[in-house]
Every structure is written in C-alpha cells, then in structure tokens.
Design a protein around this motif. Structure first.
Motif, PDB file in Angstrom:
ATOM      1  N   LEU A  72      88.534  28.584  67.826  1.00 33.56           N
ATOM      2  CA  LEU A  72      89.325  27.483  67.070  1.00 33.56           C
ATOM      3  C   LEU A  72      89.958  26.693  68.239  1.00 33.56           C
ATOM      4  O   LEU A  72      90.619  27.065  69.044  1.00 33.56           O
ATOM      5  CB  LEU A  72      90.390  28.209  66.253  1.00 33.56           C
ATOM      6  CG  LEU A  72      89.846  29.026  64.930  1.00 33.56           C
ATOM      7  CD1 LEU A  72      91.120  29.755  64.280  1.00 33.56           C
ATOM      8  CD2 LEU A  72      89.354  27.936  64.118  1.00 33.56           C
ATOM      9  N   ASP A  73      90.101  25.498  67.984  1.00 41.56           N
ATOM     10  CA  ASP A  73      90.867  24.580  69.002  1.00 41.56           C
ATOM     11  C   ASP A  73      92.174  24.307  68.587  1.00 41.56           C
ATOM     12  O   ASP A  73      92.697  24.520  67.469  1.00 41.56           O
ATOM     13  CB  ASP A  73      89.860  23.338  69.343  1.00 41.56           C
ATOM     14  CG  ASP A  73      89.898  22.378  68.313  1.00 41.56           C
ATOM     15  OD1 ASP A  73      90.629  22.390  67.227  1.00 41.56           O
ATOM     16  OD2 ASP A  73      88.929  21.459  68.378  1.00 41.56           O
ATOM     17  N   ARG A  74      93.000  23.682  69.098  1.00 44.32           N
ATOM     18  CA  ARG A  74      94.408  23.281  68.969  1.00 44.32           C
ATOM     19  C   ARG A  74      94.533  22.674  67.578  1.00 44.32           C
ATOM     20  O   ARG A  74      95.498  23.135  66.848  1.00 44.32           O
ATOM     21  CB  ARG A  74      95.247  22.595  69.927  1.00 44.32           C
ATOM     22  CG  ARG A  74      95.245  23.149  71.138  1.00 44.32           C
ATOM     23  CD  ARG A  74      95.646  22.278  72.430  1.00 44.32           C
ATOM     24  NE  ARG A  74      95.702  22.737  73.648  1.00 44.32           N
ATOM     25  CZ  ARG A  74      95.035  22.381  74.352  1.00 44.32           C
ATOM     26  NH1 ARG A  74      94.325  20.952  74.435  1.00 44.32           N
ATOM     27  NH2 ARG A  74      94.684  22.897  75.753  1.00 44.32           N
ATOM     28  N   GLU A  75      93.843  21.692  67.453  1.00 44.96           N
ATOM     29  CA  GLU A  75      94.047  21.007  66.014  1.00 44.96           C
ATOM     30  C   GLU A  75      93.585  21.856  64.834  1.00 44.96           C
ATOM     31  O   GLU A  75      93.922  21.755  63.735  1.00 44.96           O
ATOM     32  CB  GLU A  75      92.814  19.721  65.878  1.00 44.96           C
ATOM     33  CG  GLU A  75      93.176  18.763  66.811  1.00 44.96           C
ATOM     34  CD  GLU A  75      92.906  18.990  68.377  1.00 44.96           C
ATOM     35  OE1 GLU A  75      91.770  19.473  68.629  1.00 44.96           O
ATOM     36  OE2 GLU A  75      93.721  18.585  69.348  1.00 44.96           O
ATOM     37  N   GLN A  76      92.795  22.819  64.788  1.00 44.19           N
ATOM     38  CA  GLN A  76      92.442  23.765  63.799  1.00 44.19           C
ATOM     39  C   GLN A  76      93.547  24.924  63.671  1.00 44.19           C
ATOM     40  O   GLN A  76      93.269  25.726  62.841  1.00 44.19           O
ATOM     41  CB  GLN A  76      91.201  24.421  64.031  1.00 44.19           C
ATOM     42  CG  GLN A  76      90.011  23.426  64.303  1.00 44.19           C
ATOM     43  CD  GLN A  76      88.880  23.961  64.588  1.00 44.19           C
ATOM     44  OE1 GLN A  76      88.700  24.693  65.909  1.00 44.19           O
ATOM     45  NE2 GLN A  76      87.768  23.867  64.007  1.00 44.19           N
ATOM     46  N   LEU A  77      94.598  25.145  64.612  1.00 41.74           N
ATOM     47  CA  LEU A  77      95.439  26.060  64.526  1.00 41.74           C
ATOM     48  C   LEU A  77      96.636  25.789  63.646  1.00 41.74           C
ATOM     49  O   LEU A  77      97.033  24.831  63.262  1.00 41.74           O
ATOM     50  CB  LEU A  77      96.331  26.561  65.997  1.00 41.74           C
ATOM     51  CG  LEU A  77      95.003  27.008  67.055  1.00 41.74           C
ATOM     52  CD1 LEU A  77      95.676  27.177  68.433  1.00 41.74           C
ATOM     53  CD2 LEU A  77      94.388  28.367  66.436  1.00 41.74           C
TER      54      LEU A  77
END
Length: 156
Positions: free
Chosen positions: A151-156
C-alpha cells in the motif's frame, strides 16, 4: 556470433560494473515508485567482489565487459526446508548483446557456484511488470513463486 566468456569480477572491473548498476536502476525505475531520486546504489559491489559468501561475475566478448550477475549466500527463514540459499542479482546485459545467451551463461556459472557450496535453492526477485526479465528467467528454468504487495502513502 561473438564468443562470450564468463569469469569472476575483479576490482579492476568496478568502474564498468558501477555503470551497469546504474543501467539496472534506470531500467527498474519505471516499475518502482518508491525508489529515491538519483544518485542511488543497490549494491556494495566492492565488498561483494571481495566476499567469500558472494560470487560476482562478468561476461566478456572480445575483451569487452557485456554482462554481469552475482550470487550471494543468504540465510533462509527458519521454517523453510533449507538453511541457506543462493540469491541472484545484478543481472545486466549490455543492450547490444541482449538475446545472445549472455544471461543464460551467467546464470549457469552462478548455479554451478551455488551447487559447489551445497546450496539446493536459488532465488531471485523481479518486478511483476518487468515482463522481458520474467520471460528470460523462466526460459532458464525459474518459476514464479510469490508476489509482494504494498500500500502506498495515498492508500494509508
């Protein structure tokens, strides 16, 4: 057809090998948005050339270095059926020598080195979208085993 010889890398080869490393990074950058901006390095090639737990090799044609690769002995996770395995990396072939069996010759030398050390498992990693690399590794017998997900930052 050019004759391709594979030999252990020497410290004198380091300048070319560092250029190959940057070629690998450039080729892999589109597959990995988490890579920092240049300059970066993946490997400590000097240390690996000098290590007895690693085998860095180069492919040569008419005295020109045209490919590289390494095998490193790694500890396996405690729940696996092997204690150590050989991990392959730094696989690079100069563009004008691709499709001429350079990768196959390098992998064979690294397989032989691994077998001589009693290792019975060889692994490598490749980006899931790097289809030419996946195809090249499958061609020499590797099988897909596991996919790493994130998961990247935008998905956290």
């Amino acid at each position: 057809m050019e004759k391709i010889e594979v030999r252990p890398a020497l410290l004198e080869d380091l300048e070319v090998l560092l250029d190959f490393e940057q070629g690998i990074i450039q080729a892999e950058r589109p597959f990995d948005p988490t890579l920092r901006e240049d300059p970066i390095h993946y490997y400590d090639l000097k240390e690996m050339i000098l290590s007895d737990r690693a085998h860095v090799v180069i492919a040569e044609s008419a005295g020109q270095i045209v490919g590289s690769g390494y095998a490193v002995v790694k500890k396996a996770r405690p729940y696996l059926d092997h204690r150590e395995y050989s991990y392959l990396g730094f696989m690079y072939t100069a563009p004008e020598f691709r499709g001429k069996g350079v990768n196959r010759k390098i992998i064979q030398v690294l397989k032989d080195w691994s077998i001589q050390r009693g290792l019975q498992e060889i692994r490598l990693t490749v980006y899931v979208d790097n289809l030419p690399a996946i195809k090249a590794y499958e061609k020499v017998g590797f099988k897909q085993h596991m996919i790493e997900m994130r998961l990247d930052r935008e998905q956290l």
